[in-house]
Design an enzyme around this catalytic site. Structure first.
Site, PDB file in Angstrom:
ATOM      1  N   ARG A  77      34.673  10.157 135.248  1.00 35.61           N
ATOM      2  CA  ARG A  77      35.679   9.243 135.780  1.00 35.61           C
ATOM      3  C   ARG A  77      37.102   9.756 135.531  1.00 35.61           C
ATOM      4  O   ARG A  77      38.045   8.988 135.509  1.00 35.61           O
ATOM      5  CB  ARG A  77      35.504   7.848 135.174  1.00 35.61           C
ATOM      6  N   ARG A 132      44.777  12.552 140.915  1.00 34.50           N
ATOM      7  CA  ARG A 132      45.523  11.937 142.014  1.00 34.50           C
ATOM      8  C   ARG A 132      46.359  12.977 142.744  1.00 34.50           C
ATOM      9  O   ARG A 132      46.987  13.823 142.111  1.00 34.50           O
ATOM     10  CB  ARG A 132      46.449  10.839 141.480  1.00 34.50           C
ATOM     11  N   ARG A 141      31.963   9.405 116.160  1.00 37.41           N
ATOM     12  CA  ARG A 141      33.145  10.171 115.805  1.00 37.41           C
ATOM     13  C   ARG A 141      34.132   9.225 115.146  1.00 37.41           C
ATOM     14  O   ARG A 141      34.266   8.059 115.550  1.00 37.41           O
ATOM     15  CB  ARG A 141      33.787  10.806 117.039  1.00 37.41           C
ATOM     16  N   ARG A 184      46.628  13.888 119.244  1.00 38.99           N
ATOM     17  CA  ARG A 184      47.780  13.256 119.870  1.00 38.99           C
ATOM     18  C   ARG A 184      48.702  12.650 118.821  1.00 38.99           C
ATOM     19  O   ARG A 184      48.309  12.450 117.675  1.00 38.99           O
ATOM     20  CB  ARG A 184      47.352  12.182 120.868  1.00 38.99           C
ATOM     21  N   GLU A 238      46.764  11.689 115.148  1.00 38.39           N
ATOM     22  CA  GLU A 238      45.336  11.357 115.105  1.00 38.39           C
ATOM     23  C   GLU A 238      44.499  12.624 114.968  1.00 38.39           C
ATOM     24  O   GLU A 238      44.615  13.548 115.771  1.00 38.39           O
ATOM     25  CB  GLU A 238      44.923  10.602 116.374  1.00 38.39           C
ATOM     26  N   TYR A 289      31.133   2.624 124.002  1.00 39.84           N
ATOM     27  CA  TYR A 289      32.583   2.482 123.965  1.00 39.84           C
ATOM     28  C   TYR A 289      33.022   1.520 125.063  1.00 39.84           C
ATOM     29  O   TYR A 289      32.731   1.731 126.238  1.00 39.84           O
ATOM     30  CB  TYR A 289      33.297   3.827 124.152  1.00 39.84           C
ATOM     31  N   ASP A 305      36.386  -0.559 126.749  1.00 42.18           N
ATOM     32  CA  ASP A 305      37.794  -0.933 126.801  1.00 42.18           C
ATOM     33  C   ASP A 305      37.898  -2.425 126.511  1.00 42.18           C
ATOM     34  O   ASP A 305      36.916  -3.172 126.634  1.00 42.18           O
ATOM     35  CB  ASP A 305      38.382  -0.622 128.179  1.00 42.18           C
TER      36      ASP A 305
END
Length: 369
Positions: free
Chosen positions: A171, A175, A250, A281, A301, A349, A351
């Site tokens: 996914r 663009r 993880r 990041r 992180e 996972y 959202d």
């Protein structure tokens, strides 16, 4: 008849269950192993800045019912997730879009970008992608894969891209417009005043008792015996005492600094996609709320392998782990009293908007009469 309901974990899933049950007059006890509510969406104010203690969370959804539901508890700002990537000092826009392609190749039109990607795809002759590397190259070509995907992903998962399943990146947003908005969802933002306020409002009913610093497993038998229903949002393998072995996760280590400067990196999220940088990041928290405080807070992180005692952040949903999870899921479904949910309870996972959807559906299916 009113029921006694035990909710294990005060994250979004458990807190929604508690809120909805309390509205119907049921007595709810929420136990939380940490010293605060909110799970991993917990935020607190530091130097006038809402600090995301367990990593950045950006709310987004196209489901109006979910958006309306969460807006009962907070007003959201207009934050749009537009991360950037730093590859050895070169800056690229994410998600991959015309700004990325123009910087990388000097192209100016979608057609030029498509041709460039297609030429790179063809040169590798990939049929059905068998792993993440092949999937990425088939989507965006080799240049973007090498600079912006490969090392970042291998740091994130602790494995070579050739050893990771293709579905992880299926996914991937690509663009052919000059649009830096990472999400396509209709609704997006950050709650003004932080996420903790949402959870606190969900749990403020007189029918809800919250017990912090409480370990479910230290007194599991008594806690369950006193409840008519148990909503369990912890690790599903831990609930069954690792009967079929430990599921893999993880984890993350955070390195946070308060800096005596107004603006460290100019963006809320900067991904470091090169191999030599150990962290994945840097989050600069004030940019989630357009802050102009004199100081700033940054968090680096560092992904790591999970071991007992660490916080499990990302389920490793490869074939081996998913087979083990199916065994635990079969056990879970045989429990009449216990409902398993959330990221850890379902080894998936989610959202935030999906957590809300799943919690509301599960609560709607629950018979409490």
């Amino acid at each position: 008849m009113k029921k006694n309901i035990l909710v294990v974990g005060s994250g979004l899933y458990g807190s929604i269950f508690a809120h909805e049950a309390a509205k119907l007059g049921h007595k709810v006890t929420v136990i939380e192993k940490r010293d605060h509510v909110g799970g991993n969406i917990y935020t607190k104010e530091v130097e006038g800045i809402q600090f995301h203690q367990y990593g950045a969370h950006i709310f987004h959804t196209s489901n109006k019912a979910v958006w309306d539901y969460v807006n009962q508890f907070a007003e959201f700002n207009r934050y749009t997730n537009s991360p950037i990537a730093n590859y050895n000092g070169e800056i690229y826009n994410l998600p991959f879009n015309m700004n990325t392609f123009s910087k990388l190749w000097g192209v100016t039109t979608p057609e030029e970008a498509r041709i460039k990607i297609e030429d790179q795809r063809k040169s590798f002759g990939i049929g059905e992608p068998k792993n993440l590397e092949e999937q990425a190259i088939s989507l965006v070509g080799s240049d973007i894969y090498e600079k912006l995907i490969k090392s970042y992903t291998e740091k994130q998962w602790g494995r070579k891209c050739t050893e990771l399943p293709a579905f992880i990146i299926k996914r991937l947003p690509v663009r052919f417009t000059y649009d830096n908005n990472y999400f396509n969802d209709r609704y997006q933002g950050i709650p003004i005043g932080g996420y903790t306020r949402i959870i606190e409002k969900m749990l403020e009913s007189p029918n809800i008792e919250v017990k912090l610093d409480t370990d479910f497993f230290a007194n599991q038998a008594e806690l369950e015996s006193n409840a008519d229903k148990v909503i369990y949002t912890g690790m599903i393998d831990q609930y069954f005492d690792y009967k079929y072995g430990e599921l893999e996760y993880r984890s993350l280590k955070f390195e946070t600094e308060v800096l005596d400067e107004e603006n460290y990196q100019g963006n809320a999220v900067v991904n470091y996609t090169d191999e030599k940088t150990e962290f994945t990041r840097i989050i600069e928290h004030k940019h989630f709320e357009f802050g102009n405080q004199e100081k700033t807070i940054i968090t680096r992180e560092y992904p790591s392998d999970w071991k007992k005692g660490d916080e499990p952040y990302y389920p490793v949903n490869d074939e081996k782990n998913n087979k083990v999870f199916e065994k635990y899921l079969k056990l879970a479904k045989s429990q009449n009293k216990v409902i398993f949910g959330g990221r850890l309870g379902m080894y998936k996972y989610y959202d935030m908007h999906k957590v809300i959807e799943e919690a509301l559906i599960a609560f709607g299916n629950l018979e409490l009469s």
